[in-house]
Design a protein around this motif. Structure first.
Motif, PDB file in Angstrom:
ATOM      1  N   ALA A 247     -28.478 100.176 -53.402  1.00 15.91           N
ATOM      2  CA  ALA A 247     -27.256  99.713 -52.746  1.00 15.91           C
ATOM      3  C   ALA A 247     -27.578  98.605 -51.755  1.00 15.91           C
ATOM      4  N   MET A 248     -28.700  98.751 -51.040  1.00 17.05           N
ATOM      5  CA  MET A 248     -29.124  97.726 -50.092  1.00 17.05           C
ATOM      6  C   MET A 248     -29.831  96.568 -50.786  1.00 17.05           C
ATOM      7  N   TYR A 249     -30.820  96.890 -51.635  1.00 22.62           N
ATOM      8  CA  TYR A 249     -31.707  95.862 -52.170  1.00 22.62           C
ATOM      9  C   TYR A 249     -30.990  94.901 -53.108  1.00 22.62           C
ATOM     10  N   SER A 250     -29.935  95.356 -53.764  1.00 18.19           N
ATOM     11  CA  SER A 250     -29.185  94.474 -54.663  1.00 18.19           C
ATOM     12  C   SER A 250     -28.603  93.269 -53.923  1.00 18.19           C
ATOM     13  N   TYR A 251     -28.411  93.406 -52.617  1.00 18.03           N
ATOM     14  CA  TYR A 251     -27.786  92.337 -51.832  1.00 18.03           C
ATOM     15  C   TYR A 251     -28.737  91.813 -50.759  1.00 18.03           C
ATOM     16  N   ILE A 252     -30.032  91.874 -51.037  1.00 15.30           N
ATOM     17  CA  ILE A 252     -31.015  91.483 -50.028  1.00 15.30           C
ATOM     18  C   ILE A 252     -30.929  89.992 -49.713  1.00 15.30           C
ATOM     19  N   ALA A 253     -30.616  89.151 -50.698  1.00 13.67           N
ATOM     20  CA  ALA A 253     -30.554  87.705 -50.440  1.00 13.67           C
ATOM     21  C   ALA A 253     -29.477  87.359 -49.410  1.00 13.67           C
ATOM     22  N   PRO A 254     -28.219  87.808 -49.583  1.00 12.30           N
ATOM     23  CA  PRO A 254     -27.218  87.504 -48.548  1.00 12.30           C
ATOM     24  C   PRO A 254     -27.479  88.223 -47.232  1.00 12.30           C
ATOM     25  N   ILE A 255     -28.170  89.351 -47.260  1.00  5.69           N
ATOM     26  CA  ILE A 255     -28.537  90.002 -46.000  1.00  5.69           C
ATOM     27  C   ILE A 255     -29.465  89.085 -45.199  1.00  5.69           C
ATOM     28  N   VAL A 256     -30.433  88.489 -45.885  1.00  4.62           N
ATOM     29  CA  VAL A 256     -31.378  87.590 -45.221  1.00  4.62           C
ATOM     30  C   VAL A 256     -30.673  86.341 -44.696  1.00  4.62           C
ATOM     31  N   THR A 257     -29.808  85.753 -45.516  1.00  7.02           N
ATOM     32  CA  THR A 257     -29.193  84.482 -45.137  1.00  7.02           C
ATOM     33  C   THR A 257     -28.000  84.655 -44.192  1.00  7.02           C
ATOM     34  N   GLU A 258     -27.169  85.664 -44.449  1.00  2.35           N
ATOM     35  CA  GLU A 258     -25.939  85.816 -43.673  1.00  2.35           C
ATOM     36  C   GLU A 258     -26.122  86.676 -42.426  1.00  2.35           C
ATOM     37  N   GLU A 259     -26.879  87.751 -42.534  1.00  4.37           N
ATOM     38  CA  GLU A 259     -27.047  88.658 -41.393  1.00  4.37           C
ATOM     39  C   GLU A 259     -28.198  88.228 -40.487  1.00  4.37           C
ATOM     40  N   ALA A 260     -29.340  87.864 -41.084  1.00  2.81           N
ATOM     41  CA  ALA A 260     -30.493  87.455 -40.280  1.00  2.81           C
ATOM     42  C   ALA A 260     -30.478  85.964 -39.974  1.00  2.81           C
ATOM     43  N   VAL A 267     -36.050  84.065 -48.421  1.00  3.73           N
ATOM     44  CA  VAL A 267     -35.806  85.250 -49.249  1.00  3.73           C
ATOM     45  C   VAL A 267     -37.073  85.676 -50.001  1.00  3.73           C
ATOM     46  N   PRO A 268     -37.829  84.756 -50.623  1.00  4.35           N
ATOM     47  CA  PRO A 268     -39.048  85.190 -51.312  1.00  4.35           C
ATOM     48  C   PRO A 268     -40.054  85.894 -50.411  1.00  4.35           C
ATOM     49  N   VAL A 269     -40.095  85.540 -49.129  1.00  3.25           N
ATOM     50  CA  VAL A 269     -40.997  86.215 -48.196  1.00  3.25           C
ATOM     51  C   VAL A 269     -40.610  87.679 -48.061  1.00  3.25           C
ATOM     52  N   VAL A 270     -39.314  87.930 -47.945  1.00  2.97           N
ATOM     53  CA  VAL A 270     -38.833  89.302 -47.835  1.00  2.97           C
ATOM     54  C   VAL A 270     -39.085  90.053 -49.145  1.00  2.97           C
TER      55      VAL A 270
END
Length: 415
Positions: A247-260, A267-270
């Motif tokens: 549920a979390m990992y499917s949206y990791i890219a927008p979490i990195v860009t929008e939340e962080a 994103v590749p670092v994460v």
């Protein structure tokens, strides 16, 4: 709520000992080489499973499809895993295990070759489905072979070593195949997987000792494992409890860009942190399984839930975000190995089916977690909301583990 100590103590062994005599344990060097060959197949499988995501725009352009339509290729592979694992495991339990592992890897090679040769969208969807069919059954038979090559006290580490190929693929295989596909065309990534699969077939033939199947097995007896309440409960833990991570990992890219607030290039670092955590967790899972399988599974599920709760806060800053993703990956990968061994334990004589079903359940978890995460995002709750969904799913997973422990205590009291 986590089951009490007395409940956990009776839940560790939920299945009668198998009636199939174990083959003699070979020399250590033979075991290491054989497990390495089987892990290479896991590396090939992990690479093809995830490289499609990295090359999705390139594939969409190459077959003249939209990116959402090309996303169905991922679903087709997952559906192949869900369908193929129980069917192939039940049909092939009687077969000698080394030829079976080779046949499954050969089918995997064919599916990926068809993917590389597919002229259009429809044929590529079908090819990805075919490539996914042997996935779960391969890990099922490979896990049984690995377990038979070592003393009982090392079974967990042997099985986790096979699964380690899948984890290492996320760190090395997927990035390398993605780079190859971007520079030489997306088809080259699937050809690379074909090459790794072909080497695996030769390696298994060369270094894996002959291991008999279960001559007394029938389709009915194998599928009968699905009637066992402990098998069903463990599958629910895998589908629901592990779905929280997806549920979390499917949206990791927008979490990195929008939340962080980080650029897309971070994103590749994460993702790398996630991959390294997965390798660590896979290795750790085998050791924990050899010490206390059920208790460790409870602990890993609890850790996933707690870390997803931390993610709700950590998502706002890149350093704690990356560290939390690493820890979530470690806990979740530990959980995967423990689930694999738990299903082998509670499935009784149908151990290959149990091990194969783990991969069906995990692919179902992927679909469930991504879907529920998408629902809360679509409802306007933001990109942290899927982590909250993940916490809820992990709690449900703990509930199924509690039910499993209580059921085992009742079984012992009754007889």
């Amino acid at each position: 709520m986590v089951p009490g100590r007395n409940v956990l103590a009776v839940a560790v062994s939920a299945a009668p000992a198998t009636t199939t005599p174990a083959p003699p344990v070979p020399a250590t060097r033979t075991a290491v080489l054989a497990i390495g060959a089987l892990a290479l197949g896991g590396f090939a499988i992990g690479t093809t499973e995830f490289v499609t995501m990295g090359l999705l725009p390139d594939i969409a352009e190459g077959i003249d499809a939209s990116i959402p339509s090309a996303g169905h290729l991922i679903s087709a592979y997952a559906l192949g895993v869900v369908v193929g694992a129980p069917v192939i495991a039940a049909l092939s339990a009687r077969l000698p295990r080394r030829p079976l592992a080779m046949a499954l890897m050969t089918a995997f090679v064919v599916g990926n070759a068809l993917s590389a040769l597919a002229p259009g969208y429809g044929t590529l969807v079908l090819a990805r489905f075919v490539a996914g069919l042997p996935h779960g059954a391969y890990f099922g038979v490979a896990s049984l072979i690995a377990a038979s090559l070592v003393p009982d006290r090392l079974r967990g580490r042997a099985v986790s070593s096979v699964m380690l190929g899948l984890a290492v693929a996320n760190v090395a295989g997927v990035p390398a195949a993605t780079w190859l596909g971007q520079h030489l065309g997306w088809r080259s990534a699937y050809w690379a997987v074909v090459a790794i699969g072909a080497v695996t077939v030769l390696a298994v033939l060369t270094v894996v000792p002959a291991t008999p199947g279960r001559s007394e097995a029938t389709i009915r007896s194998e599928l009968g494992a699905l009637k066992r309440p402990q098998v069903v409960l463990t599958l629910l833990v895998a589908t629901v409890g592990f779905g929280g991570m997806f549920a979390m990992y499917s949206y990791i890219a927008p979490i990195v860009t929008e939340e962080a607030g980080q650029p897309a290039g971070f994103v590749p670092v994460v993702l790398l942190a996630f991959g390294v955590g997965g390798v660590l967790g896979t290795a750790l899972g085998g050791r924990l399984a050899d010490r206390a399988l059920f208790r460790s599974l409870v602990g890993a599920t609890l850790a996933v839930g707690l870390l997803l709760a931390v993610m709700l806060v950590a998502a706002g800053d890149v350093v704690p975000l990356t560290a939390t993703v690493f820890l979530i990956a470690a806990a979740a990968s530990t959980m995967v190995v423990l689930l694999q061994l738990r299903l082998m334990e509670v499935a009784g004589d149908a151990q290959m089916l149990g091990a194969a079903l783990n991969h069906s359940a995990l692919n179902a978890a992927n679909a469930l977690g991504a879907w529920l995460g998408g629902l809360v995002i679509a409802a306007g709750l933001g990109y942290r909301a899927p982590s909250a969904v993940g916490v809820g799913l992990a709690v449900l997973g703990l509930g199924f583990l509690l039910a499993s422990a209580l059921l085992r205590r009742r079984e012992l009291a009754a007889g």
